[in-house]
Scaffold this motif. Sequence first.
Motif, PDB file in Angstrom:
ATOM      1  N   SER A 118      58.731  72.294  -4.952  1.00 59.37           N
ATOM      2  CA  SER A 118      58.926  72.958  -3.658  1.00 59.37           C
ATOM      3  C   SER A 118      57.664  72.774  -2.829  1.00 59.37           C
ATOM      4  CB  SER A 118      59.185  74.451  -3.858  1.00 59.37           C
ATOM      5  OG  SER A 118      60.289  74.629  -4.704  1.00 59.37           O
ATOM      6  N   TYR A 119      57.869  72.498  -1.543  1.00 62.23           N
ATOM      7  CA  TYR A 119      56.758  72.165  -0.646  1.00 62.23           C
ATOM      8  C   TYR A 119      56.585  73.285   0.380  1.00 62.23           C
ATOM      9  CZ  TYR A 119      57.471  67.486  -2.586  1.00 62.23           C
ATOM     10  OH  TYR A 119      57.625  66.421  -3.444  1.00 62.23           O
ATOM     11  N   TYR A 120      55.369  73.760   0.539  1.00 60.91           N
ATOM     12  CA  TYR A 120      55.104  74.870   1.459  1.00 60.91           C
ATOM     13  C   TYR A 120      53.917  74.540   2.366  1.00 60.91           C
ATOM     14  CZ  TYR A 120      57.722  77.455  -2.115  1.00 60.91           C
ATOM     15  OH  TYR A 120      58.666  77.878  -3.011  1.00 60.91           O
ATOM     16  N   ILE A 121      53.995  75.036   3.589  1.00 57.98           N
ATOM     17  CA  ILE A 121      52.837  74.996   4.493  1.00 57.98           C
ATOM     18  C   ILE A 121      52.594  76.423   4.965  1.00 57.98           C
ATOM     19  CG2 ILE A 121      51.908  74.152   6.685  1.00 57.98           C
ATOM     20  CD1 ILE A 121      53.516  71.611   6.285  1.00 57.98           C
ATOM     21  N   ILE A 122      51.369  76.880   4.759  1.00 57.16           N
ATOM     22  CA  ILE A 122      51.062  78.278   5.043  1.00 57.16           C
ATOM     23  C   ILE A 122      49.718  78.347   5.784  1.00 57.16           C
ATOM     24  CG2 ILE A 122      50.112  78.460   2.687  1.00 57.16           C
ATOM     25  CD1 ILE A 122      50.727  81.427   2.745  1.00 57.16           C
ATOM     26  N   PRO A 123      49.594  79.200   6.787  1.00 57.96           N
ATOM     27  CA  PRO A 123      48.285  79.337   7.451  1.00 57.96           C
ATOM     28  C   PRO A 123      47.207  79.678   6.422  1.00 57.96           C
ATOM     29  CG  PRO A 123      49.970  80.479   8.708  1.00 57.96           C
ATOM     30  CD  PRO A 123      50.619  80.054   7.424  1.00 57.96           C
ATOM     31  N   SER A 124      46.095  78.948   6.488  1.00 59.58           N
ATOM     32  CA  SER A 124      45.060  79.127   5.451  1.00 59.58           C
ATOM     33  C   SER A 124      44.511  80.546   5.421  1.00 59.58           C
ATOM     34  CB  SER A 124      43.925  78.123   5.676  1.00 59.58           C
ATOM     35  OG  SER A 124      44.399  76.831   5.400  1.00 59.58           O
ATOM     36  N   ALA A 125      44.516  81.183   6.576  1.00 56.41           N
ATOM     37  CA  ALA A 125      43.986  82.547   6.627  1.00 56.41           C
ATOM     38  C   ALA A 125      44.766  83.489   5.711  1.00 56.41           C
ATOM     39  CB  ALA A 125      44.020  83.055   8.064  1.00 56.41           C
ATOM     40  N   LEU A 126      46.038  83.111   5.421  1.00 57.15           N
ATOM     41  CA  LEU A 126      46.871  83.994   4.596  1.00 57.15           C
ATOM     42  C   LEU A 126      46.770  83.702   3.097  1.00 57.15           C
ATOM     43  CD1 LEU A 126      50.139  84.028   6.759  1.00 57.15           C
ATOM     44  CD2 LEU A 126      48.245  85.665   6.769  1.00 57.15           C
ATOM     45  N   ILE A 127      46.168  82.567   2.770  1.00 59.47           N
ATOM     46  CA  ILE A 127      46.143  82.148   1.361  1.00 59.47           C
ATOM     47  C   ILE A 127      45.463  83.177   0.468  1.00 59.47           C
ATOM     48  CG2 ILE A 127      44.869  80.544  -0.165  1.00 59.47           C
ATOM     49  CD1 ILE A 127      47.495  79.429   0.476  1.00 59.47           C
ATOM     50  N   LYS A 128      44.334  83.688   0.943  1.00 61.08           N
ATOM     51  CA  LYS A 128      43.575  84.625   0.101  1.00 61.08           C
ATOM     52  C   LYS A 128      44.352  85.908  -0.164  1.00 61.08           C
ATOM     53  CE  LYS A 128      38.988  82.933   1.159  1.00 61.08           C
ATOM     54  NZ  LYS A 128      37.802  83.103   1.986  1.00 61.08           N
ATOM     55  N   LYS A 129      45.269  86.222   0.757  1.00 60.48           N
ATOM     56  CA  LYS A 129      46.036  87.457   0.579  1.00 60.48           C
ATOM     57  C   LYS A 129      47.179  87.277  -0.418  1.00 60.48           C
ATOM     58  CE  LYS A 129      44.991  88.848   5.296  1.00 60.48           C
ATOM     59  NZ  LYS A 129      45.482  88.836   6.673  1.00 60.48           N
ATOM     60  N   GLN A 130      47.493  86.038  -0.727  1.00 60.36           N
ATOM     61  CA  GLN A 130      48.594  85.780  -1.660  1.00 60.36           C
ATOM     62  C   GLN A 130      48.057  85.874  -3.092  1.00 60.36           C
ATOM     63  OE1 GLN A 130      51.731  84.901  -0.425  1.00 60.36           O
ATOM     64  NE2 GLN A 130      50.921  85.158   1.651  1.00 60.36           N
ATOM     65  N   ASN A 131      48.800  86.503  -3.915  1.00 62.95           N
ATOM     66  CA  ASN A 131      48.373  86.626  -5.304  1.00 62.95           C
ATOM     67  C   ASN A 131      48.969  85.463  -6.097  1.00 62.95           C
ATOM     68  OD1 ASN A 131      47.267  87.653  -7.607  1.00 62.95           O
ATOM     69  ND2 ASN A 131      48.968  89.080  -7.983  1.00 62.95           N
ATOM     70  N   ILE A 132      48.298  84.313  -6.024  1.00 61.73           N
ATOM     71  CA  ILE A 132      48.862  83.141  -6.700  1.00 61.73           C
ATOM     72  C   ILE A 132      47.845  82.554  -7.674  1.00 61.73           C
ATOM     73  CG2 ILE A 132      50.573  82.429  -4.992  1.00 61.73           C
ATOM     74  CD1 ILE A 132      48.490  80.542  -3.817  1.00 61.73           C
ATOM     75  N   GLU A 133      48.377  82.024  -8.742  1.00 58.53           N
ATOM     76  CA  GLU A 133      47.516  81.352  -9.715  1.00 58.53           C
ATOM     77  C   GLU A 133      47.593  79.860  -9.438  1.00 58.53           C
ATOM     78  OE1 GLU A 133      47.124  80.859 -14.511  1.00 58.53           O
ATOM     79  OE2 GLU A 133      48.210  82.601 -13.717  1.00 58.53           O
TER      80      GLU A 133
END
Lengths: 236, 228
Positions: B33-48
């Motif tokens: 699965s391919y995603y594009i997300i604003p980088s500012a939001l990456i830190k808020k995501q709880n992802i490993e």
Amino acid sequence: MSIIGFWGYPNPKLIEETKREYPNAEWIDLDIDFQYPDKNILPESYCKIIKNIINNAIELKPIKILAPIGKDKCDSGWFVAQILKDLGFNVEESIFEEFTYKQELKICTSNIPLYDKITIITDNIIKLDKNHYEQCKPKFGFWGVPPNDLEILKLFPNETHVYGWTRCVEAKTPADIELEMFVDEGVPTVFYAQAFCAKAQLAKYLADKYNGLYIDIDDYANNSIKAKIEAFLRLR
Amino acid sequence: MIYLDAGTTYSKIIAINETFDSQYLVDSNLNKSYYIIPSALIKKQNIEIKKACGHMSNANENEIIALANGCKNYIDSDATVLDLGSRDAKWIRFKNNKFHDMDWNTSCASSTGATVEMLLKFYNLKREDLIFNEEKFAVTCGIFGLEKIMDDISNGTDAKTAISKFVHGIAYNAWNFAKKPNKIYLSGGFCENKCFVDSLKHYCKIELLGRFILCEGLINSDKELVNV
């Protein structure tokens, strides 16, 4: 303690005379960045090494400065010598263009870390290094002068040979342009120039000629420059 | 497993055998699965994150290496691949399937994607409004380029035409930066900028690789598919 300042590679005769004249003086290489505040004498965008010379001299107040001004240094060496004289420093100009002291290489071609190679070579100008070093075949090359940011040298593997002006310094022939332009063909080489240095001409030309990587760094390398070097070393 | 190319403005993610926030999903293919997300939001995501490159503190792969590893399945044996994104530009050239040359414009970022995005926002335009223009601004320095846009607009040119000339200038610079190849494989956000692509076509053939090449490089290097 009294300080003798110098840059580049002063003529060995002059070094010996000065050692005799000031036997207890501390010798300081003014090329090195000791991170003293900028004295705003040179333009903001200018060779960091030459700015180091001015900033260090004003900060450390050497009793005498040995000032290479010949083809063994660069035109900027000539100009900075005149500025320091005008500022009242005791400057003795030096030209070291002869090949009488030429010696075999043992450090540039050794398998010690590149950082150590280059610092030993520059220290060797004043204090003769008598150690022996294990030699190795070159896996990579570093061409250029000792960089203002010596930390970039830690990116290279030990099997990196040294070329360019630094190699000439070890050979005690800092004006040997033929040796300065020599590289081992086929060895992936990073051609480094200090930003705003005339030697950037050679670095870019030789990088194109030998399919190497040309880089110039003004002050300290940012993460992207380091990554670029790392990529070159890994991909080649 | 999540592979992340953290750009300055947008982050690209390929998730294998797992899903991510569906509002950022742009494509899917088999187990990827391919995603594009604003980088500012990456830190808020709880992802490993399995592997990452780009502008983040815990990136563990070099971007040029990721580009080299990611593009190999899509290019000819002799090829120049240019990645042009938000902040910097980098290219890599292969000869006979082997690495030959590279460069990375690391210090002056003012002429790349982030500037175009800011201009579009400032003049309330969409990317699709820009149309290739024969004229180009000299944008060796992005700040001087901005000055040209403002001069042009004050002389009566509409904003979308002025920005299109700016984009043409970026394309010309990018082509020069990559040493004027006959063909460029383009990676990064500018693949989706038609004005840029048409401008670049003015100078060389072009093939679009899309925005996930660096992520694919991370996956490939994890599999040790490519020897670099």
